[in-house]
Design an enzyme around this catalytic site. Structure first.
Site, mmCIF file in Angstrom:
data_model
loop_
_atom_site.group_PDB
_atom_site.id
_atom_site.type_symbol
_atom_site.label_atom_id
_atom_site.label_comp_id
_atom_site.label_asym_id
_atom_site.label_seq_id
_atom_site.Cartn_x
_atom_site.Cartn_y
_atom_site.Cartn_z
ATOM 1 N N ASP A 103 0.814 -1.219 0.000
ATOM 2 C CA ASP A 103 0.000 0.000 0.000
ATOM 3 C C ASP A 103 0.847 1.269 0.000
ATOM 4 O O ASP A 103 0.476 2.284 0.580
ATOM 5 C CB ASP A 103 -0.970 0.023 1.205
ATOM 6 C CG ASP A 103 -1.838 -1.209 1.230
ATOM 7 O OD1 ASP A 103 -2.238 -1.664 0.139
ATOM 8 O OD2 ASP A 103 -2.111 -1.734 2.329
ATOM 9 N N HIS A 150 -4.687 -2.302 -5.383
ATOM 10 C CA HIS A 150 -4.090 -1.050 -5.810
ATOM 11 C C HIS A 150 -5.227 -0.095 -6.111
ATOM 12 O O HIS A 150 -6.130 -0.444 -6.864
ATOM 13 C CB HIS A 150 -3.302 -1.225 -7.106
ATOM 14 C CG HIS A 150 -2.177 -2.202 -6.987
ATOM 15 N ND1 HIS A 150 -1.161 -2.036 -6.097
ATOM 16 C CD2 HIS A 150 -1.921 -3.336 -7.655
ATOM 17 C CE1 HIS A 150 -0.308 -3.040 -6.233
ATOM 18 N NE2 HIS A 150 -0.755 -3.846 -7.162
HETATM 19 P P1 GDP Z 1 -0.499 -0.050 -3.577
HETATM 20 O O1 GDP Z 1 -1.086 -1.287 -3.019
HETATM 21 O O2 GDP Z 1 0.955 0.115 -3.298
HETATM 22 O O3 GDP Z 1 -0.800 0.138 -5.023
HETATM 23 O O4 GDP Z 1 -1.196 1.171 -2.811
HETATM 24 P P2 GDP Z 1 -2.766 1.371 -2.509
HETATM 25 O O5 GDP Z 1 -3.442 1.767 -3.748
HETATM 26 O O6 GDP Z 1 -3.308 0.202 -1.760
HETATM 27 O O7 GDP Z 1 -2.717 2.557 -1.472
HETATM 28 C C1 GDP Z 1 -2.237 3.808 -1.779
HETATM 29 C C2 GDP Z 1 -3.355 4.852 -1.598
HETATM 30 O O8 GDP Z 1 -2.793 6.142 -1.650
HETATM 31 C C3 GDP Z 1 -4.393 4.828 -2.695
HETATM 32 O O9 GDP Z 1 -5.627 5.204 -2.166
HETATM 33 C C4 GDP Z 1 -3.891 5.887 -3.685
HETATM 34 O O10 GDP Z 1 -4.919 6.491 -4.445
HETATM 35 C C5 GDP Z 1 -3.292 6.878 -2.755
HETATM 36 N N1 GDP Z 1 -2.151 7.634 -3.255
HETATM 37 C C6 GDP Z 1 -1.107 7.218 -4.029
HETATM 38 N N2 GDP Z 1 -0.204 8.204 -4.155
HETATM 39 C C7 GDP Z 1 -0.687 9.246 -3.440
HETATM 40 C C8 GDP Z 1 -0.180 10.553 -3.120
HETATM 41 O O11 GDP Z 1 0.903 10.959 -3.521
HETATM 42 N N3 GDP Z 1 -0.976 11.330 -2.317
HETATM 43 C C9 GDP Z 1 -2.155 10.915 -1.818
HETATM 44 N N4 GDP Z 1 -2.846 11.740 -1.046
HETATM 45 N N5 GDP Z 1 -2.655 9.697 -2.073
HETATM 46 C C10 GDP Z 1 -1.912 8.882 -2.857
HETATM 47 MG MG MG Z 2 -2.610 -1.864 -1.809
#
Ligand code: GDP
Ligand code: MG
Length: 425
Positions: free
Chosen positions: A12, A40
């Site tokens: 995440d 994601h």
């Molecule tokens: P992953 O599993 O690594 O792909 O990450 P996730 O999608 O589970 O969690 C990351 C969360 O942070 C998601 O809700 C994204 O939309 C959000 N996100 C990603 N990059 C940023 C950022 O730079 N700023 C903010 N505020 N949210 C972000």
């Molecule tokens: Mg995730």
């Protein structure tokens, strides 16, 4: 060129957003490990999506999305996911499924739930997607590979019978559940065959040719270094390797072709499920970070569970980057920290009265207490900023301090969930 996008921490970290962004210049995106157990979240012009199985490049019509041989393929979930994005107006993605991928069977999901219930308080906090039983069977050589769907009926039935001989003992004696029949499993496999047939591909040959033709290939990892079964916080890990090195195996590429490893790490920490998390915070302080975190809070994309949160952990992240082999670090969700007057950062662990800077094994990790250094906050909204020099001084100091601590170059700073919310350094 082949680029891997992988997680530094507990997952995440924002890999989905970074992959979706990099996919603009990619031809092929490959999922190489894991299954529908992690998510994601991606925000783009089509809306907001939680992907579990599809690679995060499915939103472009110039990309081919591949389910690699290393993936735990839940066929029904894959097709439901394709349907759900099409319903939101995304053009039908071009998808290929490796003929060497193995399939998650309904009994894997069942065993995952039954075992979690049996372990009760000592459970792993599994998402009950069948991942651990699936990989156990794969390595016990009783899994079902996509290619086996094309075996003679009698051979396939004979294999199912051998597999069920074990499964039914467990169901009967350990879990006190009804047994599974050969017909049930055979019919499920035939259903999968019909669904998958148009998409099946010799992926390693396809990728070999793509590399020769100079195509841009992204390997998308799931979870992060801390959840790797060998190098993570065993046993509170996942069941397939989360490391870029495994990308070569789980996609079927020569290891030397992975030229760039984008290691994604978030400006604070979060984790789902049980396991060691030294810089974890609790109470009101945690609730505030959870509410401000991510895009609309730190809640699981698959489960909706509140994620555990904590301060940035330089010890875990230095190790996480090293074990991934980071060539580039993407530092994400920096914008979420704008509410803090001061931002603690974990710079070391205290274990048995000694200061430790190298990430230890779980046995020692259990005793670790965080050593915190407090950085000044910047107290403003940094979304929309596109140039590094335009960030507030304290935000830059925070990035530079962490870069120095982890010892790998932060080449991208993400300051919002959208594709365009990125600062290159
Ligand atoms: P992953 O599993 O690594 O792909 O990450 P996730 O999608 O589970 O969690 C990351 C969360 O942070 C998601 O809700 C994204 O939309 C959000 N996100 C990603 N990059 C940023 C950022 O730079 N700023 C903010 N505020 N949210 C972000
Ligand atoms: Mg995730």
């Amino acid at each position: 060129m082949v680029t891997a996008v992988v997680g530094v921490n507990w997952g995440d970290e924002g890999k989905g957003k970074i992959t979706d962004m990099l996919a603009e210049n990619a031809d092929i995106i490959v999922r190489f490990q894991g299954g529908a157990n992690a998510g994601h979240t991606i925000k783009n012009s089509y809306g907001k999506f939680a992907l579990h199985t599809l690679p995060s490049g499915v939103f472009y019509d110039h990309t081919t999305s591949i389910i690699g041989n290393g993936v735990a393929l839940d066929v029904k979930k894959l097709f439901n996911e394709i349907k759900s994005i099409e319903e939101k107006g995304v053009p039908t993605p071009k998808i290929l499924v490796s003929d060497r991928a193995q399939m998650v069977m309904p009994y894997h999901v069942l065993f995952d739930s039954l075992e979690e219930a049996r372990l009760a308080g000592a459970s792993f906090g599994s998402t009950k997607s069948g991942i651990a039983p699936f990989y156990s069977d794969k390595y016990a050589k009783i899994g079902f590979q996509v290619s086996e769907l094309f075996e003679e009926e009698s051979e396939l039935r004979a294999k199912i019978e051998r597999v069920l001989a074990q499964k039914n003992v467990l169901l009967r004696e350990l879990y006190h559940q009804p047994e599974i029949t050969v017909d049930e499993v055979y019919n499920t496999l035939m259903e999968y065959k019909e669904m998958l047939e148009p998409y099946i591909c010799d992926v390693s040959a396809f990728l070999w040719n793509a590399v020769q033709e100079g195509k841009n290939i992204l390997l998308e990892g799931q979870l992060g270094s801390m959840k790797d079964p060998d190098h993570g916080i065993y046993p509170m890990v996942t069941s397939s390797s989360t490391l870029a090195g495994y990308g070569a195996i789980g996609a079927g590429l020569p290891p030397y072709e992975i030229k760039k490893i984008v290691a994604v790490t978030k400006a604070y920490s979060s984790a789902v499920g049980a396991g060691e998390f030294v810089s974890e915070i609790f109470g009101d302080e945690a609730e505030q970070l959870r509410r401000n975190g991510g895009d609309g809070g730190e809640y699981g994309a698959t489960t909706g569970r509140p994620r555990r949160v904590g301060w940035y952990d330089c010890v875990a992240s230095r190790y996480g980057c090293r074990i991934q082999g980071a060539t580039d670090v993407a530092f994400t969700v920096l914008d979420a920290l704008g509410y803090l007057d001061e931002i603690p950062v974990c710079v070391g662990y205290e274990i048995d009265g000694k200061e430790v800077h190298d990430f230890p094994t779980t046995t020692l990790l259990k005793k670790a207490k965080p050593i915190l250094k407090v950085m000044p906050g910047w107290k403003c909204d940094i979304r929309g900023i596109r140039e590094y020099k335009d960030l507030p001084e304290n935000a830059r100091k925070y990035v530079e301090f962490i870069e120095q601590e982890i010892g790998f170059p932060i080449t991208m700073v993400s300051n919002g969930p959208g594709r365009e919310d990125i600062i290159y350094r």
